[in-house]
Motif scaffolding. Structure first.
Motif, PDB file in Angstrom:
ATOM      1  N   THR A  62       1.174  -1.001   0.159  1.00 38.92           N
ATOM      2  CA  THR A  62      -0.309   0.115  -0.508  1.00 38.92           C
ATOM      3  C   THR A  62       0.808   1.454  -0.121  1.00 38.92           C
ATOM      4  O   THR A  62       0.768   2.378  -1.213  1.00 38.92           O
ATOM      5  CB  THR A  62      -0.880  -0.157   0.928  1.00 38.92           C
ATOM      6  OG1 THR A  62      -1.804  -0.766   0.967  1.00 38.92           O
ATOM      7  CG2 THR A  62      -1.935   1.356   0.937  1.00 38.92           C
ATOM      8  N   GLU A  63       1.952   1.363   0.870  1.00 44.73           N
ATOM      9  CA  GLU A  63       2.941   2.371   0.870  1.00 44.73           C
ATOM     10  C   GLU A  63       3.433   2.624  -0.743  1.00 44.73           C
ATOM     11  O   GLU A  63       2.976   4.347  -0.848  1.00 44.73           O
ATOM     12  CB  GLU A  63       4.276   2.289   2.009  1.00 44.73           C
ATOM     13  CG  GLU A  63       4.630   3.328   1.985  1.00 44.73           C
ATOM     14  CD  GLU A  63       5.636   2.403   3.319  1.00 44.73           C
ATOM     15  OE1 GLU A  63       6.683   2.951   2.965  1.00 44.73           O
ATOM     16  OE2 GLU A  63       5.753   1.455   4.327  1.00 44.73           O
ATOM     17  N   VAL A  64       4.231   1.499  -1.333  1.00 41.33           N
ATOM     18  CA  VAL A  64       4.705   1.506  -2.403  1.00 41.33           C
ATOM     19  C   VAL A  64       3.441   2.055  -3.559  1.00 41.33           C
ATOM     20  O   VAL A  64       4.400   3.472  -3.922  1.00 41.33           O
ATOM     21  CB  VAL A  64       5.090   0.404  -3.123  1.00 41.33           C
ATOM     22  CG1 VAL A  64       5.156   0.014  -4.235  1.00 41.33           C
ATOM     23  CG2 VAL A  64       6.373   0.105  -2.318  1.00 41.33           C
ATOM     24  N   LEU A  65       2.136   1.787  -3.308  1.00 38.69           N
ATOM     25  CA  LEU A  65       1.267   2.093  -4.720  1.00 38.69           C
ATOM     26  C   LEU A  65       1.369   3.809  -4.383  1.00 38.69           C
ATOM     27  O   LEU A  65       0.733   4.563  -5.215  1.00 38.69           O
ATOM     28  CB  LEU A  65      -0.369   1.610  -4.367  1.00 38.69           C
ATOM     29  CG  LEU A  65      -0.501   2.146  -5.098  1.00 38.69           C
ATOM     30  CD1 LEU A  65      -0.685   2.006  -7.058  1.00 38.69           C
ATOM     31  CD2 LEU A  65      -2.212   0.643  -4.870  1.00 38.69           C
ATOM     32  N   ALA A  66       1.375   3.843  -2.755  1.00 39.19           N
ATOM     33  CA  ALA A  66       0.789   5.284  -2.263  1.00 39.19           C
ATOM     34  C   ALA A  66       2.328   5.953  -3.381  1.00 39.19           C
ATOM     35  O   ALA A  66       1.867   7.528  -3.653  1.00 39.19           O
ATOM     36  CB  ALA A  66       0.533   5.647  -1.393  1.00 39.19           C
ATOM     37  N   LYS A  67       3.805   5.773  -2.893  1.00 35.12           N
ATOM     38  CA  LYS A  67       4.434   6.105  -3.536  1.00 35.12           C
ATOM     39  C   LYS A  67       4.519   6.678  -4.850  1.00 35.12           C
ATOM     40  O   LYS A  67       4.532   7.984  -5.262  1.00 35.12           O
ATOM     41  CB  LYS A  67       5.582   5.708  -3.007  1.00 35.12           C
ATOM     42  CG  LYS A  67       6.270   6.092  -1.496  1.00 35.12           C
ATOM     43  CD  LYS A  67       7.097   5.193  -1.567  1.00 35.12           C
ATOM     44  CE  LYS A  67       7.211   5.728   0.365  1.00 35.12           C
ATOM     45  NZ  LYS A  67       9.098   5.241   0.808  1.00 35.12           N
ATOM     46  N   THR A  68       3.559   5.542  -5.978  1.00 34.30           N
ATOM     47  CA  THR A  68       4.345   5.757  -6.706  1.00 34.30           C
ATOM     48  C   THR A  68       2.681   6.664  -7.835  1.00 34.30           C
ATOM     49  O   THR A  68       3.366   7.739  -8.343  1.00 34.30           O
ATOM     50  CB  THR A  68       3.481   3.724  -7.635  1.00 34.30           C
ATOM     51  OG1 THR A  68       4.377   3.249  -7.313  1.00 34.30           O
ATOM     52  CG2 THR A  68       3.098   4.254  -8.664  1.00 34.30           C
ATOM     53  N   LYS A  69       1.727   6.672  -6.695  1.00 31.68           N
ATOM     54  CA  LYS A  69       0.780   7.795  -6.834  1.00 31.68           C
ATOM     55  C   LYS A  69       0.995   9.147  -7.088  1.00 31.68           C
ATOM     56  O   LYS A  69       1.274  10.027  -8.176  1.00 31.68           O
ATOM     57  CB  LYS A  69      -0.329   7.587  -6.324  1.00 31.68           C
ATOM     58  CG  LYS A  69      -0.935   5.959  -7.179  1.00 31.68           C
ATOM     59  CD  LYS A  69      -2.465   5.781  -6.271  1.00 31.68           C
ATOM     60  CE  LYS A  69      -2.713   4.536  -6.617  1.00 31.68           C
ATOM     61  NZ  LYS A  69      -4.343   4.620  -5.965  1.00 31.68           N
ATOM     62  N   ALA A  70       2.065   9.400  -6.221  1.00 32.37           N
ATOM     63  CA  ALA A  70       2.786  10.179  -5.384  1.00 32.37           C
ATOM     64  C   ALA A  70       3.432  10.784  -7.192  1.00 32.37           C
ATOM     65  O   ALA A  70       3.267  12.089  -7.402  1.00 32.37           O
ATOM     66  CB  ALA A  70       2.892  10.771  -4.092  1.00 32.37           C
ATOM     67  N   ALA A  74       2.808  14.229  -9.147  1.00 35.58           N
ATOM     68  CA  ALA A  74       4.067  15.473  -9.436  1.00 35.58           C
ATOM     69  C   ALA A  74       5.070  15.429 -10.340  1.00 35.58           C
ATOM     70  O   ALA A  74       4.780  15.839 -10.980  1.00 35.58           O
ATOM     71  CB  ALA A  74       5.487  14.898  -8.729  1.00 35.58           C
ATOM     72  N   THR A  75       4.853  14.605 -11.607  1.00 38.21           N
ATOM     73  CA  THR A  75       5.375  14.629 -13.077  1.00 38.21           C
ATOM     74  C   THR A  75       3.748  15.218 -13.568  1.00 38.21           C
ATOM     75  O   THR A  75       4.576  15.944 -14.596  1.00 38.21           O
ATOM     76  CB  THR A  75       5.800  13.476 -13.300  1.00 38.21           C
ATOM     77  OG1 THR A  75       6.364  12.807 -12.277  1.00 38.21           O
ATOM     78  CG2 THR A  75       5.693  13.182 -14.656  1.00 38.21           C
ATOM     79  N   ASP A  76       2.572  14.681 -13.329  1.00 41.82           N
ATOM     80  CA  ASP A  76       1.728  15.023 -14.176  1.00 41.82           C
ATOM     81  C   ASP A  76       1.787  17.285 -14.018  1.00 41.82           C
ATOM     82  O   ASP A  76       1.733  17.611 -15.390  1.00 41.82           O
ATOM     83  CB  ASP A  76       0.422  14.835 -14.023  1.00 41.82           C
ATOM     84  CG  ASP A  76      -0.625  15.017 -14.969  1.00 41.82           C
ATOM     85  OD1 ASP A  76      -0.479  14.985 -15.411  1.00 41.82           O
ATOM     86  OD2 ASP A  76      -2.053  15.474 -14.110  1.00 41.82           O
ATOM     87  N   ALA A  77       1.912  17.267 -12.814  1.00 41.84           N
ATOM     88  CA  ALA A  77       2.431  18.644 -12.166  1.00 41.84           C
ATOM     89  C   ALA A  77       2.986  19.464 -13.192  1.00 41.84           C
ATOM     90  O   ALA A  77       2.642  20.344 -13.789  1.00 41.84           O
ATOM     91  CB  ALA A  77       1.694  19.016 -11.113  1.00 41.84           C
ATOM     92  N   TYR A  78       3.926  19.277 -13.045  1.00 42.50           N
ATOM     93  CA  TYR A  78       5.420  19.540 -14.206  1.00 42.50           C
ATOM     94  C   TYR A  78       4.850  19.699 -15.340  1.00 42.50           C
ATOM     95  O   TYR A  78       5.885  20.855 -15.801  1.00 42.50           O
ATOM     96  CB  TYR A  78       6.947  18.281 -13.694  1.00 42.50           C
ATOM     97  CG  TYR A  78       7.759  18.880 -14.133  1.00 42.50           C
ATOM     98  CD1 TYR A  78       8.554  20.425 -13.890  1.00 42.50           C
ATOM     99  CD2 TYR A  78       8.111  18.325 -15.459  1.00 42.50           C
ATOM    100  CE1 TYR A  78       9.460  20.870 -14.620  1.00 42.50           C
ATOM    101  CE2 TYR A  78       9.317  18.943 -16.071  1.00 42.50           C
ATOM    102  CZ  TYR A  78       9.870  20.658 -15.737  1.00 42.50           C
ATOM    103  OH  TYR A  78      11.015  21.153 -16.375  1.00 42.50           O
ATOM    104  N   VAL A  79       4.479  18.374 -15.286  1.00 42.47           N
ATOM    105  CA  VAL A  79       4.083  18.712 -17.745  1.00 42.47           C
ATOM    106  C   VAL A  79       3.183  20.417 -17.911  1.00 42.47           C
ATOM    107  O   VAL A  79       3.077  20.306 -18.801  1.00 42.47           O
ATOM    108  CB  VAL A  79       3.871  17.115 -17.993  1.00 42.47           C
ATOM    109  CG1 VAL A  79       3.345  17.190 -19.355  1.00 42.47           C
ATOM    110  CG2 VAL A  79       4.946  16.031 -17.744  1.00 42.47           C
ATOM    111  N   HIS A  80       3.067  19.882 -16.730  1.00 40.31           N
ATOM    112  CA  HIS A  80       1.351  20.776 -17.487  1.00 40.31           C
ATOM    113  C   HIS A  80       2.245  22.505 -16.998  1.00 40.31           C
ATOM    114  O   HIS A  80       1.441  23.455 -17.876  1.00 40.31           O
ATOM    115  CB  HIS A  80       0.191  20.777 -16.257  1.00 40.31           C
ATOM    116  CG  HIS A  80      -0.855  19.595 -16.915  1.00 40.31           C
ATOM    117  ND1 HIS A  80      -0.710  18.520 -16.318  1.00 40.31           N
ATOM    118  CD2 HIS A  80      -1.539  19.885 -17.509  1.00 40.31           C
ATOM    119  CE1 HIS A  80      -1.525  17.959 -17.142  1.00 40.31           C
ATOM    120  NE2 HIS A  80      -2.286  18.664 -17.578  1.00 40.31           N
TER     121      HIS A  80
END
Length: 104
Positions: A62-70, A74-80
C-alpha cells in the motif's frame, strides 16, 4: 524523491516475499494431517507468523502504491506547468534512444 530503481527493487521484494508466503502456506497445509503435538504447535506458530508477515507485506504494498501515485501526480503537475521543457526533454530522450538503436 525516491529513486525509481529502489521502487522496482521493493516491488520485486514484495513479489518474492509473496511467493515464500505461498510456499509456506502450502507446506502448512501439507502437514495438517500429522498428529504429532510438536508439529501441531510448530504449525500454529508458523500460521501466526505468516499472518503477521502477510499483513506487513500488504502495508508495504500500500505504501509503495501511494508513493507511485504521488510520483505520477508530481510528474503530471510538472508537465502541465512546463510543457515546452517537457517536450524538449522527451525529444532529447528520443534522439538518444534513436542513436543507440541505429548503432546496432
Amino acid at each position: 524523491m525516491e529513486k525509481l530503481s529502489d521502487q522496482f527493487d521493493q516491488d520485486q521484494l514484495i513479489n518474492e516475499f509473496k511467493a515464500v508466503v505461498a510456499d509456506a502456506e502450502a507446506l502448512i497445509k501439507a502437514t495438517a494431517n500429522s498428529g504429532d503435538d510438536k508439529l501441531s504447535d510448530l504449525r500454529a506458530r508458523a500460521e501466526e507468523s505468516l499472518g503477521i508477515a502477510k499483513a506487513r507485506i500488504m502495508d508495504i504494498q500500500t505504501e509503495v502504491l501511494a508513493k507511485t501515485k504521488a510520483a505520477a501526480k508530481a510528474t503530471d503537475a510538472y508537465v502541465h506547468e512546463n510543457p515546452w521543457r517537457s517536450i524538449g526533454f522527451a525529444a532529447s530522450i528520443g534522439v538518444v534512444v534513436g542513436l543507440l538503436i541505429s548503432r546496432r
